[in-house]
Design a protein around this motif. Sequence first.
Motif, short mmCIF file in Angstrom:
data_model
loop_
_atom_site.label_atom_id
_atom_site.label_comp_id
_atom_site.label_asym_id
_atom_site.label_seq_id
_atom_site.Cartn_x
_atom_site.Cartn_y
_atom_site.Cartn_z
N ARG A 240 9.12 2.66 1.27
CA ARG A 240 7.81 3.28 1.41
C ARG A 240 7.97 4.41 2.41
N PRO B 147 0.83 -1.21 0.00
CA PRO B 147 0.00 0.00 0.00
C PRO B 147 0.86 1.26 0.00
N GLY B 148 0.46 2.24 -0.78
CA GLY B 148 1.20 3.50 -0.82
C GLY B 148 2.29 3.52 -1.87
N LEU B 149 2.55 2.41 -2.52
CA LEU B 149 3.61 2.37 -3.52
C LEU B 149 3.02 2.31 -4.92
N SER B 150 3.74 2.89 -5.87
CA SER B 150 3.34 2.76 -7.27
C SER B 150 4.48 2.09 -8.02
N SER C 234 5.28 10.59 5.56
CA SER C 234 5.72 11.80 6.26
C SER C 234 4.49 12.59 6.66
N ARG D 37 1.57 3.77 10.30
CA ARG D 37 2.12 3.38 9.01
C ARG D 37 3.54 3.90 8.95
#
Lengths: 153, 124
Positions: A90, A68-71, A93, A105
Amino acid sequence: MTTRWTTDRARRAFSDFDEMFSSLEAFRQLMDRAYDDGARAERGAVGSWPRANLADSGTALVLTAEVPGLSDKDVNITLNQDVLTVSGERKTSVPEGYTAYRQERGSIKFSRSFSLPCRVDGEKATAAVKNGILTVTLEKVPDAVPRQIAVTG
Amino acid sequence: MSNETAISSREGRSSALPTYAPVCDVYESKDEILVLADLPGVTPDALRIHLEKGELTIEARRSMSAAGRALGAEFGDLEFRRRFGVPGGIDADRISAELTNGVLHLHLPKSDALRPRRIEVRAG
């Protein structure tokens, strides 16, 4: 640490881990319930992020992982002989103008290696990230594809 | 997949899927509360968010399509569910959400009453 999945050892290996983790899990749940309203902070041990599955489609090995949160550009995939390595970072911030009230997270720099049970064709490998799920498709070399052998009488 | 015994269901009575509380961040600015939740594999149509009596519930069902015979599995189908207590003063009509790369961005705008405001002091 290399994760080794082979058809004959997979179930046995995972059931050992199941027992260990289920008792740890029960203990951790007790801790969490005392700590807050039951919401659980998931922070896996180093070397276990992202969680991954390996499947055999017959003609290919397919690795999927929760990222999650990565492309696409955040994940590096390398194939070396029969070891597949998934790595990247990942970053999370605090957004500009906000203060953090709760942060579960974490920023994670990860690298997981998977020992593949058969040889695959590196030229034909594809990978994509969608909805936070990474899918790596590795076509097997022709020799590794199961084949029927005709029995002549 | 026997691996799902490691993820136990705490609340799911009727649901056959294991229930899992997604990992979340909660941030606050002067205008809103922002909740980020990791929901890998979840699509917008499978996501349900509701705010009722000061309690915000995020629910999502995640189904993975089988890619073949499983050689090893660490994650599978599950139901994400998490509840938060939300302070009064959230403008429920203006709540918005986006789901990108498997992360939910939930914006809870503060109603005017909750926004910090400067109070004029008059010389009396």
